[in-house]
Motif scaffolding. Structure first.
Motif, short mmCIF file in Angstrom:
data_model
loop_
_atom_site.label_atom_id
_atom_site.label_comp_id
_atom_site.label_asym_id
_atom_site.label_seq_id
_atom_site.Cartn_x
_atom_site.Cartn_y
_atom_site.Cartn_z
N MET A 55 0.83 -1.21 0.00
CA MET A 55 0.00 0.00 0.00
C MET A 55 0.86 1.26 0.00
O MET A 55 0.55 2.23 -0.68
CB MET A 55 -0.95 -0.02 1.21
CG MET A 55 -2.03 -1.08 1.13
SD MET A 55 -3.13 -0.88 -0.30
CE MET A 55 -4.07 0.58 0.21
N ARG A 58 0.84 3.98 -3.12
CA ARG A 58 0.59 5.41 -2.89
C ARG A 58 1.68 6.26 -3.51
O ARG A 58 1.43 7.41 -3.89
CB ARG A 58 0.49 5.67 -1.38
CG ARG A 58 -0.84 5.24 -0.79
CD ARG A 58 -0.89 5.43 0.70
NE ARG A 58 -2.17 4.95 1.23
CZ ARG A 58 -2.39 4.70 2.52
NH1 ARG A 58 -1.42 4.87 3.40
NH2 ARG A 58 -3.56 4.28 2.92
N SER A 111 -6.37 6.12 -5.25
CA SER A 111 -7.43 6.91 -4.63
C SER A 111 -8.79 6.64 -5.27
O SER A 111 -9.82 6.91 -4.66
CB SER A 111 -7.10 8.41 -4.72
OG SER A 111 -7.13 8.84 -6.07
N ASN A 130 -6.49 0.59 4.19
CA ASN A 130 -5.99 1.88 4.68
C ASN A 130 -5.79 1.85 6.19
O ASN A 130 -4.78 2.36 6.71
CB ASN A 130 -6.96 3.00 4.31
CG ASN A 130 -7.03 3.25 2.82
OD1 ASN A 130 -6.13 2.84 2.07
ND2 ASN A 130 -8.08 3.90 2.37
N GLU A 131 -6.74 1.26 6.90
CA GLU A 131 -6.62 1.18 8.35
C GLU A 131 -5.47 0.25 8.74
O GLU A 131 -4.73 0.53 9.70
CB GLU A 131 -7.93 0.71 8.97
CG GLU A 131 -7.92 0.65 10.49
CD GLU A 131 -7.52 1.97 11.14
OE1 GLU A 131 -6.77 1.91 12.15
OE2 GLU A 131 -7.93 3.03 10.65
N THR A 148 -2.76 -0.20 7.06
CA THR A 148 -1.53 0.55 6.81
C THR A 148 -1.23 1.49 7.97
O THR A 148 -0.08 1.58 8.43
CB THR A 148 -1.67 1.35 5.50
OG1 THR A 148 -1.97 0.45 4.43
CG2 THR A 148 -0.38 2.07 5.17
N ARG A 149 -2.23 2.18 8.46
CA ARG A 149 -2.02 3.06 9.60
C ARG A 149 -1.64 2.27 10.86
O ARG A 149 -0.78 2.70 11.64
CB ARG A 149 -3.29 3.90 9.86
CG ARG A 149 -3.56 4.95 8.79
CD ARG A 149 -4.70 5.87 9.21
NE ARG A 149 -5.99 5.20 9.12
CZ ARG A 149 -6.77 5.23 8.05
NH1 ARG A 149 -6.39 5.88 6.96
NH2 ARG A 149 -7.94 4.62 8.05
#
Length: 234
Positions: free
Chosen positions: A173, A177, A185, A193-194, A196-197
């Motif tokens: 990811m 990006r 996007s 996404n979560e 990755t965070r």
């Protein structure tokens, strides 16, 4: 356990998937290419039974291919699910990551790595258009589904804890990006996404990302940003 990682010194590349596992676990390792240069990596390939890096070695053996390496070290690094069936499923999905990474690489080198990008721009544009419209959504949808369908955790892809697979998805990811910000996007990936965070906040990963050991994405690695290959800005 102490390891030696053999990979090219100037790019994250496929070696980064192995580095992330070692860094997350706080494992002791020597990054041979960065310590001794590319010649040491080339010599390891010349002398051993390996076609290409990354190669990871301990005092007993050496192993190549990202998915093979990660399967080998995931248990001693406590980055594997406890259940044997889940372990096999993790490895299965890691091999799918390998396929995904190969297709990402081929967007800018569809005619092969022996030619420069400038020698295959037209083919790269055609390959990237198909990748963005067809292949990228299919891979993202698959991994998004694996994350949301995990019966044991709403945080990780397989089992109850972070595994080498989660670290690899984090790297993919991040790479997408950088290489395809517009195309990424355009796809809805809330679970990825979560993830990755979440991985970025892990102590070992956060420390690594903030260190000089972590090399930025560049135009010599897998994840390269060519604006003409990305989708339109939305």
């Amino acid at each position: 356990m102490s390891y030696k990682l053999y990979y090219w010194p100037s790019i994250p590349g496929r070696g980064e998937f192995v580095r992330l596992a070692l860094e997350d676990a706080g494992a002791e390792y020597v990054d041979v290419g960065r310590d001794q240069g590319a010649t040491a990596v080339a010599q390891m390939i010349h002398n051993g039974a390996h076609f290409a890096p990354p190669i990871l070695a301990d005092e007993y053996e050496s192993v190549s291919h990202v998915a093979h390496i990660l399967a080998w070290i995931s248990r001693p690094l406590e980055l594997a699910p406890g259940d044997e069936r889940d372990f096999r499923r993790m490895h299965q999905m890691q091999l799918t990551v390998t396929d995904f990474v190969g297709e990402i690489h081929d967007t800018h080198h569809p005619l092969g790595p022996s030619l420069y990008y400038d020698e295959q721009k037209e083919a790269a544009a055609r390959r990237s258009a198909v990748f963005i419209s067809d292949r990228l959504p299919k891979f993202l949808d698959y991994f998004e589904r694996m994350l949301t369908d995990n019966p044991d955790s709403d945080e990780w892809a397989i089992g109850r804890r972070c595994t080498t697979l989660d670290l690899s998805l984090f790297q993919v990811m991040r790479g997408l990006r950088h290489a395809f910000p517009n195309a990424l996007s355009a796809n809805e990936t809330p679970a990825l996404n979560e993830l990755t965070r979440r991985v970025a906040r892990r102590r070992g990963i956060a420390a690594y990302l903030d260190s000089e050991r972590c090399i930025d994405f560049n135009q010599d690695g897998i994840f390269r940003h060519y604006p003409e290959l990305d989708g339109p800005n939305r």
